[in-house]
Motif scaffolding. Structure first.
Motif, mmCIF file in Angstrom:
data_model
loop_
_atom_site.group_PDB
_atom_site.id
_atom_site.type_symbol
_atom_site.label_atom_id
_atom_site.label_comp_id
_atom_site.label_asym_id
_atom_site.label_seq_id
_atom_site.Cartn_x
_atom_site.Cartn_y
_atom_site.Cartn_z
ATOM 1 N N PRO A 1 -43.776 26.051 26.258
ATOM 2 C CA PRO A 1 -45.089 25.478 26.592
ATOM 3 C C PRO A 1 -46.231 26.473 26.462
ATOM 4 C CG PRO A 1 -43.455 24.770 28.184
ATOM 5 C CD PRO A 1 -42.790 25.805 27.327
ATOM 6 N N PHE A 2 -45.916 27.758 26.551
ATOM 7 C CA PHE A 2 -46.955 28.774 26.405
ATOM 8 C C PHE A 2 -47.521 28.769 24.993
ATOM 9 C CE2 PHE A 2 -48.701 33.105 26.124
ATOM 10 C CZ PHE A 2 -49.454 33.120 27.286
ATOM 11 N N ASP A 3 -46.687 28.483 23.986
ATOM 12 C CA ASP A 3 -47.188 28.367 22.616
ATOM 13 C C ASP A 3 -48.244 27.268 22.530
ATOM 14 O OD1 ASP A 3 -45.490 30.145 20.694
ATOM 15 O OD2 ASP A 3 -44.012 29.238 22.016
ATOM 16 N N ASP A 4 -47.975 26.131 23.174
ATOM 17 C CA ASP A 4 -48.961 25.048 23.204
ATOM 18 C C ASP A 4 -50.237 25.508 23.891
ATOM 19 O OD1 ASP A 4 -47.494 22.764 22.030
ATOM 20 O OD2 ASP A 4 -46.192 22.991 23.785
ATOM 21 N N TYR B 1 -49.918 26.438 16.451
ATOM 22 C CA TYR B 1 -49.491 25.244 15.709
ATOM 23 C C TYR B 1 -48.067 25.373 15.211
ATOM 24 C CZ TYR B 1 -54.228 23.400 15.652
ATOM 25 O OH TYR B 1 -55.449 22.882 16.027
ATOM 26 N N ARG B 2 -47.552 26.589 15.134
ATOM 27 C CA ARG B 2 -46.218 26.778 14.576
ATOM 28 C C ARG B 2 -45.668 28.150 14.944
ATOM 29 N NH1 ARG B 2 -50.092 27.576 11.246
ATOM 30 N NH2 ARG B 2 -50.211 25.389 10.626
ATOM 31 N N ARG B 3 -44.352 28.262 14.813
ATOM 32 C CA ARG B 3 -43.644 29.521 14.661
ATOM 33 C C ARG B 3 -42.942 29.448 13.305
ATOM 34 N NH1 ARG B 3 -41.683 32.711 18.972
ATOM 35 N NH2 ARG B 3 -42.920 32.442 20.876
ATOM 36 N N SER C 1 -38.930 33.907 31.196
ATOM 37 C CA SER C 1 -39.602 32.615 31.088
ATOM 38 C C SER C 1 -40.335 32.271 32.381
ATOM 39 C CB SER C 1 -38.591 31.514 30.758
ATOM 40 O OG SER C 1 -37.611 31.416 31.779
ATOM 41 N N LYS C 2 -39.838 32.789 33.511
ATOM 42 C CA LYS C 2 -40.515 32.524 34.786
ATOM 43 C C LYS C 2 -41.894 33.173 34.827
ATOM 44 C CE LYS C 2 -36.335 31.872 37.538
ATOM 45 N NZ LYS C 2 -35.522 32.328 38.704
ATOM 46 N N LEU C 3 -42.003 34.383 34.266
ATOM 47 C CA LEU C 3 -43.310 35.039 34.203
ATOM 48 C C LEU C 3 -44.268 34.258 33.319
ATOM 49 C CD1 LEU C 3 -42.471 38.858 33.945
ATOM 50 C CD2 LEU C 3 -43.580 37.672 35.852
ATOM 51 N N LEU C 4 -43.759 33.748 32.198
ATOM 52 C CA LEU C 4 -44.600 32.945 31.318
ATOM 53 C C LEU C 4 -45.053 31.664 32.014
ATOM 54 C CD1 LEU C 4 -42.709 33.297 27.922
ATOM 55 C CD2 LEU C 4 -44.923 34.279 28.510
ATOM 56 N N ASP C 5 -44.131 31.021 32.731
ATOM 57 C CA ASP C 5 -44.484 29.793 33.455
ATOM 58 C C ASP C 5 -45.527 30.080 34.529
ATOM 59 O OD1 ASP C 5 -42.684 28.417 31.912
ATOM 60 O OD2 ASP C 5 -41.093 28.403 33.425
ATOM 61 N N LEU C 6 -45.373 31.204 35.226
ATOM 62 C CA LEU C 6 -46.329 31.568 36.274
ATOM 63 C C LEU C 6 -47.707 31.847 35.670
ATOM 64 C CD1 LEU C 6 -46.694 32.181 39.309
ATOM 65 C CD2 LEU C 6 -46.121 34.572 38.805
ATOM 66 N N GLY C 7 -47.715 32.582 34.546
ATOM 67 C CA GLY C 7 -48.977 32.866 33.887
ATOM 68 C C GLY C 7 -49.670 31.606 33.428
ATOM 69 N N GLN C 8 -48.899 30.675 32.856
ATOM 70 C CA GLN C 8 -49.489 29.420 32.403
ATOM 71 C C GLN C 8 -50.046 28.614 33.569
ATOM 72 O OE1 GLN C 8 -47.009 27.106 29.815
ATOM 73 N NE2 GLN C 8 -48.255 25.270 30.049
ATOM 74 N N TYR C 9 -49.335 28.610 34.704
ATOM 75 C CA TYR C 9 -49.810 27.877 35.880
ATOM 76 C C TYR C 9 -51.178 28.399 36.324
ATOM 77 C CZ TYR C 9 -50.395 26.418 40.697
ATOM 78 O OH TYR C 9 -50.922 25.911 41.859
#
Length: 235
Positions: free
Chosen positions: A135-138, A143-145, A175-183
């Motif tokens: 979801p962080f890519d979104d 648009y792509r990898r 992935s938890k750090l990425l989720d936290l950052g996105q939140y």
């Protein structure tokens, strides 16, 4: 593109300009820049990798352009798909973390090829593997990898060959750090931008590892992002 611009305008509005010498790309960049007579970096924001003096920078973000100009750089407000320069204007071109952000990556790379003189160096970084999408890519406007063969073929179509490559990027493994950052970026954006610009980015730069280049391009499994050193064919 409008979403990308809003995100990065907000990011750069509260950021400080980082000197290119602070990045682990500097040994490579300084080596290539010393042999170049005309240089272009596309969409650096406030994290330019090329020397500020005598480099042309292009970005959509006016806050970033204002800071770059204040530091003595030459700047232009333009998109990668419509660069305001003549054919063959540069012998050293850089686009770090850009192609994944544009809808027409083929057209964007075509513009980089157009403004690059035959024999020019191209530095390009991009994330790999569509199945590693998060979801962080979104959120950051990807648009792509790319699968390795896809980016190799795209470069070849525009006359570029990959001379060497290295694992690149600062994305956390957790992935938890990425989720936290996105939140926090979603629900508390101003505070999250402050922490990113003033705390996490400086820490990430402090603990950068030297880039380890290998001939050609054959990434190991699990590599998230790569830096590619390319050469435009001499026709």
């Amino acid at each position: 593109m409008a979403g990308n611009k809003r995100f990065y305008d907000a990011l750069w509005a509260d950021a400080r300009l980082c000197a290119p010498e602070r990045f682990n790309t500097w040994p490579l960049v300084s080596e290539l820049a010393a042999r170049a007579t005309s240089r272009l970096e596309v969409a650096p924001g406030l994290r330019p990798r090329l020397p500020l003096a005598d480099t042309q920078f292009v970005d959509l973000s006016r806050p970033a352009l204002s800071e770059l100009r204040r530091a003595g750089a030459r700047v232009a407000n333009a998109m990668i798909g419509a660069l305001p320069f003549r054919d063959g204007a540069f012998d050293f071109v850089c686009a770090f973390d850009i192609l994944e952000h544009v809808v027409d990556d083929d057209g964007a790379l075509g513009e980089l090829a157009r403004v690059a003189v035959p024999g020019a160096s191209l530095l390009l970084s991009t994330p790999l593997h569509p199945d590693a999408w998060t979801p962080f890519d979104d959120f950051v406007g990807h648009y792509r990898r790319y699968e390795p063969e896809a980016i190799r073929a795209l470069l070849a179509r525009h006359g570029f060959t990959i001379e060497r490559s290295a694992v690149y990027g600062m994305q956390p493994k957790s992935s938890k750090l990425l989720d936290l950052g996105q939140y926090f970026l979603t629900h508390h954006r101003a505070r999250a931008m402050w922490w990113y610009n003033r705390v996490f980015m400086p820490l990430g730069m402090r603990f950068q590892k030297p880039l380890a280049f290998k001939p050609g391009f054959d990434p190991a499994p699990g590599v998230d992002e790569v830096l590619l050193v390319c050469r435009k064919a001499i026709t």
